[in-house]
Write a protein that holds these residues in place. Structure first.
Motif, short mmCIF file in Angstrom:
data_model
loop_
_atom_site.label_atom_id
_atom_site.label_comp_id
_atom_site.label_asym_id
_atom_site.label_seq_id
_atom_site.Cartn_x
_atom_site.Cartn_y
_atom_site.Cartn_z
N VAL A 25 0.75 -1.38 0.07
CA VAL A 25 -0.03 0.09 0.27
C VAL A 25 0.78 1.42 0.05
O VAL A 25 0.89 1.89 0.97
CB VAL A 25 -0.85 0.02 1.32
CG1 VAL A 25 -2.20 -0.95 0.93
CG2 VAL A 25 -0.39 -0.37 2.48
N PRO A 26 1.75 1.41 -1.05
CA PRO A 26 2.72 2.57 -1.05
C PRO A 26 2.09 3.97 -0.89
O PRO A 26 2.49 4.88 -0.27
CB PRO A 26 3.42 2.33 -2.19
CG PRO A 26 2.51 1.30 -3.11
CD PRO A 26 1.69 0.55 -2.30
N ALA A 27 0.78 4.12 -1.63
CA ALA A 27 0.16 5.39 -1.46
C ALA A 27 -0.34 5.71 0.06
O ALA A 27 -0.16 6.91 0.52
CB ALA A 27 -1.23 5.62 -2.34
N LEU A 28 -1.08 4.82 0.89
CA LEU A 28 -1.15 4.79 2.14
C LEU A 28 0.05 5.19 3.08
O LEU A 28 0.11 6.06 3.78
CB LEU A 28 -1.92 3.61 2.59
CG LEU A 28 -3.26 3.32 2.27
CD1 LEU A 28 -3.60 2.05 2.69
CD2 LEU A 28 -4.09 4.53 2.61
N GLU A 29 1.17 4.48 2.65
CA GLU A 29 2.30 4.67 3.36
C GLU A 29 2.74 6.19 3.37
O GLU A 29 3.04 6.66 4.22
CB GLU A 29 3.34 3.84 2.82
CG GLU A 29 4.63 3.98 3.67
CD GLU A 29 5.93 3.25 2.85
OE1 GLU A 29 5.58 2.19 2.13
OE2 GLU A 29 7.08 3.50 3.43
N ALA A 30 2.58 6.70 2.06
CA ALA A 30 2.90 8.00 1.81
C ALA A 30 2.26 8.76 2.42
O ALA A 30 2.61 10.01 3.23
CB ALA A 30 3.12 8.18 0.13
N ARG A 31 1.02 8.64 2.60
CA ARG A 31 -0.02 9.53 3.20
C ARG A 31 0.42 9.61 4.86
O ARG A 31 0.57 10.53 5.59
CB ARG A 31 -1.45 9.33 3.24
CG ARG A 31 -2.02 9.59 1.89
CD ARG A 31 -3.41 9.03 1.59
NE ARG A 31 -4.40 9.36 2.60
CZ ARG A 31 -5.67 8.96 2.78
NH1 ARG A 31 -6.00 7.94 2.20
NH2 ARG A 31 -6.28 9.44 3.74
N ALA A 32 0.53 8.27 5.46
CA ALA A 32 0.84 8.01 6.80
C ALA A 32 2.28 8.70 7.23
O ALA A 32 2.19 9.68 8.15
CB ALA A 32 1.00 6.70 7.08
N ARG A 33 3.28 8.67 6.41
CA ARG A 33 4.52 9.50 6.50
C ARG A 33 4.22 10.75 6.38
O ARG A 33 5.11 11.63 7.38
CB ARG A 33 5.46 8.93 5.42
CG ARG A 33 6.19 7.52 5.84
CD ARG A 33 7.37 7.23 5.05
NE ARG A 33 7.46 5.64 5.44
CZ ARG A 33 8.10 5.00 6.21
NH1 ARG A 33 8.37 5.89 7.24
NH2 ARG A 33 8.35 3.92 6.26
N ALA A 34 3.60 11.61 5.67
CA ALA A 34 3.24 12.86 5.46
C ALA A 34 2.80 13.56 6.65
O ALA A 34 3.11 14.48 7.47
CB ALA A 34 2.48 13.15 4.18
N MET A 35 1.77 12.68 7.31
CA MET A 35 0.91 13.06 8.42
C MET A 35 2.05 13.12 9.65
O MET A 35 1.78 14.06 10.38
CB MET A 35 -0.12 12.22 8.56
CG MET A 35 -1.09 12.76 9.84
SD MET A 35 -2.33 11.38 10.66
CE MET A 35 -1.14 10.32 11.41
N ALA A 36 2.75 12.04 9.73
CA ALA A 36 3.84 11.86 10.83
C ALA A 36 4.60 12.99 10.95
O ALA A 36 4.94 13.84 11.79
CB ALA A 36 4.55 10.69 10.55
N ALA A 37 5.13 13.53 9.85
CA ALA A 37 6.04 14.50 9.64
C ALA A 37 5.37 15.99 9.84
O ALA A 37 6.08 16.68 10.60
CB ALA A 37 6.51 14.46 7.94
N ARG A 38 4.02 16.06 9.42
CA ARG A 38 3.50 17.28 10.08
C ARG A 38 3.14 17.29 11.42
O ARG A 38 3.26 18.50 12.06
CB ARG A 38 2.06 17.26 9.15
CG ARG A 38 1.83 17.50 7.88
CD ARG A 38 0.36 17.79 7.38
NE ARG A 38 -0.42 17.07 7.69
CZ ARG A 38 -0.88 15.96 7.01
NH1 ARG A 38 0.04 15.82 5.75
NH2 ARG A 38 -1.68 15.12 6.87
N CYS A 39 3.06 16.18 12.18
CA CYS A 39 2.96 16.08 13.64
C CYS A 39 4.28 16.09 14.51
O CYS A 39 4.14 16.05 15.66
CB CYS A 39 2.05 15.01 13.84
SG CYS A 39 0.42 15.15 13.10
N GLY A 40 5.26 15.83 13.66
CA GLY A 40 6.66 15.87 14.43
C GLY A 40 6.90 14.58 15.05
O GLY A 40 7.47 14.45 16.07
#
Ligand code: ZN
Ligand code: ZN
Length: 256
Positions: free
Chosen positions: A228-243
């Motif tokens: 699920v690479p697209a989900l992984e990318a969304r999750a990583r982006a969220m984690a990055a936004r949240c520190g």
């Protein structure tokens, strides 16, 4: 992703695919570690039936099936043997006794119900009741303090519609306990895929401020959910936004 530790099997009555199908999909996805963590059996008193988990008499078959996959894929894929486990205080000693007699490598905390399940509510039931929220946080904090859980799946499962400041304070308490107990919190990719109430970005902002770390979990109930690479990318982006830093692998805590 190099690893996924959150994988089910059909024994929980709501997943499909043989263990080998998951292993093949994991290799195709480029994973190096595929941990199985099906819904644990619980040793309920009487004839209470919990429909979303294996029965106690299926545990040995589950252990044998995962160990067989480990053997078959040795050198290509690491296959740790785990369980996704609720912390039900009245049932936990009996569960640990069963797990210690078997080569279980790790436990994921997945608190699907409050209390001891049979006498209480599903954790994902929307509520604005402060006492329910408080009890959820008490229960998962007590679970993390046992030192037995290698990570905490969908910590943000409880949809709270009541007082916002109270919710923030309780989530801060949860996150600070996770950090103190060194329990990584899971960003649940199945919840993201299905638009569930988790992962909840407001929760992850609190986790970031509290210094927590995260791990990505596929919560795979079918083999295709491991790629699920697209989900992984969304999750990583969220984690990055949240520190929130995302760990690539888990330090597995032995069930002593
Ligand atoms: Zn499930
Ligand atoms: Zn799960």
């Amino acid at each position: 992703m190099l690893s996924n530790y959150h994988t089910h099997t059909p024994r929980c009555n709501h997943a499909e695919g043989a263990e080998r199908d998951y292993a093949e999909e994991a290799l195709a996805a480029g994973l190096e570690i595929l941990g199985f963590s099906d819904h644990t059996p619980q040793f309920f008193p009487g004839d209470y039936y919990s429909f979303f988990r294996m029965r106690p008499e299926q545990l040995d078959d589950y252990v044998a099936a995962v160990l067989a996959v480990r053997e078959a894929y040795r050198g290509r894929l690491e296959v740790p043997l785990g369980l996704e486990t609720e912390y039900y205080p009245a049932l936990f000693p009996r569960l640990l006794e069963a797990l210690r007699a078997r080569p279980i490598d790790y436990l994921i905390l997945g608190q699907h119900a409050l209390g001891n399940e049979l006498d209480d509510v599903y954790s994902g039931t929307p509520t604005d009741d402060a006492a329910t929220l408080h009890r959820y946080v008490d229960q998962v904090c007590e679970a993390m303090r046992t030192g037995l859980f290698s990570c905490f799946a969908h910590p943000d499962i409880l949809p709270f519609g009541g007082d916002e400041a109270l919710w923030q304070a309780e989530m801060r308490r949860l996150c600070e306990t996770a950090r103190a107990c060194q329990v990584p919190l899971e960003i649940n990719l199945l919840g993201l895929a299905e638009g569930r109430c988790y992962p909840n970005e407001a929760f992850w902002r609190i986790a970031g401020a509290a210094g927590c770390t995260a791990v990505l979990g596929c919560d795979a109930h079918r083999p295709a959910q491991l790629r699920v690479p697209a989900l992984e990318a969304r999750a990583r982006a969220m984690a990055a936004r949240c520190g929130v830093p995302v760990q690539q692998t888990l330090a597995l805590k032995p069930i002593l």
